[in-house]
Design an enzyme around this catalytic site. Structure first.
Site, PDB file in Angstrom:
ATOM      1  N   CYS A   9       0.864  -1.171   0.000  1.00 29.03           N
ATOM      2  CA  CYS A   9       0.000   0.000   0.000  1.00 29.03           C
ATOM      3  C   CYS A   9       0.905   1.226   0.000  1.00 29.03           C
ATOM      4  O   CYS A   9       2.088   1.117  -0.301  1.00 29.03           O
ATOM      5  CB  CYS A   9      -0.983  -0.004   1.176  1.00 29.03           C
ATOM      6  SG  CYS A   9      -0.253   0.202   2.817  1.00 29.03           S
ATOM      7  N   ASN A  12       2.421   1.539   4.294  1.00 25.19           N
ATOM      8  CA  ASN A  12       2.686   0.285   5.000  1.00 25.19           C
ATOM      9  C   ASN A  12       2.363   0.381   6.489  1.00 25.19           C
ATOM     10  O   ASN A  12       3.038  -0.181   7.327  1.00 25.19           O
ATOM     11  CB  ASN A  12       4.132  -0.174   4.784  1.00 25.19           C
ATOM     12  CG  ASN A  12       4.403  -1.617   5.200  1.00 25.19           C
ATOM     13  OD1 ASN A  12       5.487  -1.935   5.667  1.00 25.19           O
ATOM     14  ND2 ASN A  12       3.454  -2.500   5.024  1.00 25.19           N
ATOM     15  N   CYS A  14      -1.402   0.665   7.321  1.00 23.15           N
ATOM     16  CA  CYS A  14      -2.823   0.292   7.459  1.00 23.15           C
ATOM     17  C   CYS A  14      -3.166  -0.961   6.654  1.00 23.15           C
ATOM     18  O   CYS A  14      -3.290  -2.044   7.200  1.00 23.15           O
ATOM     19  CB  CYS A  14      -3.742   1.438   7.024  1.00 23.15           C
ATOM     20  SG  CYS A  14      -3.671   2.908   8.061  1.00 23.15           S
ATOM     21  N   ARG A  15      -3.310  -0.788   5.345  1.00 24.42           N
ATOM     22  CA  ARG A  15      -3.837  -1.864   4.510  1.00 24.42           C
ATOM     23  C   ARG A  15      -2.875  -3.032   4.331  1.00 24.42           C
ATOM     24  O   ARG A  15      -3.260  -4.194   4.519  1.00 24.42           O
ATOM     25  CB  ARG A  15      -4.252  -1.321   3.141  1.00 24.42           C
ATOM     26  CG  ARG A  15      -5.373  -0.309   3.235  1.00 24.42           C
ATOM     27  CD  ARG A  15      -5.633   0.376   1.936  1.00 24.42           C
ATOM     28  NE  ARG A  15      -4.534   1.302   1.620  1.00 24.42           N
ATOM     29  CZ  ARG A  15      -4.407   1.939   0.466  1.00 24.42           C
ATOM     30  NH1 ARG A  15      -5.273   1.746  -0.503  1.00 24.42           N
ATOM     31  NH2 ARG A  15      -3.399   2.766   0.269  1.00 24.42           N
ATOM     32  N   SER A  16      -1.639  -2.758   3.922  1.00 22.72           N
ATOM     33  CA  SER A  16      -0.741  -3.884   3.631  1.00 22.72           C
ATOM     34  C   SER A  16      -0.320  -4.665   4.881  1.00 22.72           C
ATOM     35  O   SER A  16      -0.249  -5.889   4.818  1.00 22.72           O
ATOM     36  CB  SER A  16       0.466  -3.445   2.799  1.00 22.72           C
ATOM     37  OG  SER A  16       1.198  -2.427   3.413  1.00 22.72           O
ATOM     38  N   ASP A 125      -8.290   3.201   1.378  1.00 29.98           N
ATOM     39  CA  ASP A 125      -7.397   3.635   2.451  1.00 29.98           C
ATOM     40  C   ASP A 125      -8.235   4.152   3.617  1.00 29.98           C
ATOM     41  O   ASP A 125      -8.955   5.145   3.470  1.00 29.98           O
ATOM     42  CB  ASP A 125      -6.463   4.729   1.940  1.00 29.98           C
ATOM     43  CG  ASP A 125      -5.350   5.055   2.915  1.00 29.98           C
ATOM     44  OD1 ASP A 125      -5.436   4.668   4.102  1.00 29.98           O
ATOM     45  OD2 ASP A 125      -4.379   5.710   2.496  1.00 29.98           O
TER      46      ASP A 125
END
Length: 156
Positions: A9, A12, A14-16, A125
Site C-alpha cells: 500500500c 505500510n 494500514c492496509r498492507s 485507504d
C-alpha cells in the site's frame, strides 16, 4: 516448493500490514506457514520503521490478528526479484510498482481484490476516515486472502 507474497500500500501502516497479518493467520491455520513467505511494504517511505496505525492494530486484534510486531518498510527493487507475487491495494500503488519494476523481474504484479473478482477492485485507504473504514478493510482482506490461499494451494 514455496511461494513468496508481498502486499503493498502507500505507507505500510494500514492496509498492507493488515493483509500481511490476515494472510499469515490463514496460512498458519491451513498448516502452510512454512511454505508461504509473507511480507508487506509501502511505496512511500514516510513511516519506515514505524508500527502499524494504532486503529489498524485495534480492529485487527478484535478479529484475532496481531499487527504489533510488524514495522513499515519501503518497497525495494530487490523485492521484484525476491517475491513471486506482489499484490497492490489500489491502482495508484500498482502504477507506482509498475514504474519501478525492473525489466528482468520475476514477481507478478496485480491488484489484490481485482485478482479474485471481488465487487471492488481496490482496498480503500482507511487512514483519514472513521472506524468503519478499518472494518471494511478487514472484511475485504479476509475475503481476498481466502481466495489467495486457494490459489497458492493449487500451486503447491
Amino acid at each position: 516448493m514455496s511461494v513468496k507474497v508481498l502486499f503493498v500500500c502507500l505507507g505500510n501502516i494500514c492496509r498492507s500490514p493488515t493483509a500481511e497479518a490476515v494472510f499469515r493467520h490463514q496460512a498458519q491455520a491451513a498448516g502452510l506457514e512454512q511454505r508461504i513467505h509473507i511480507d508487506s511494504a509501502g511505496t512511500a517511505d514516510w513511516h519506515r520503521g514505524k508500527s502499524p496505525d494504532s486503529r489498524s492494530c485495534q480492529f485487527a486484534s478484535r478479529r484475532g490478528y496481531d499487527l504489533e510486531p510488524l514495522r513499515a518498510r519501503q518497497v525495494s527493487v530487490d523485492d521484484f526479484h525476491d517475491f513471486d507475487l506482489i499484490l497492490a491495494m489500489d491502482h495508484d500503488n500498482l502504477a507506482h510498482l509498475r514504474q519501478m519494476q525492473p525489466t528482468n523481474a520475476r514477481a507478478e504484479l496485480d491488484l489484490f481484490l481485482k485478482r479474485y473478482g471481488l465487487p471492488r477492485d481496490a482496498v480503500p485507504d482507511p487512514y483519514y476516515g472513521g472506524d468503519e473504514g478499518f472494518e471494511d478493510v478487514l472484511d475485504l482482506v479476509e475475503q481476498a486472502s481466502a481466495a489467495l490461499l486457494n490459489e497458492i494451494k493449487a500451486r503447491l
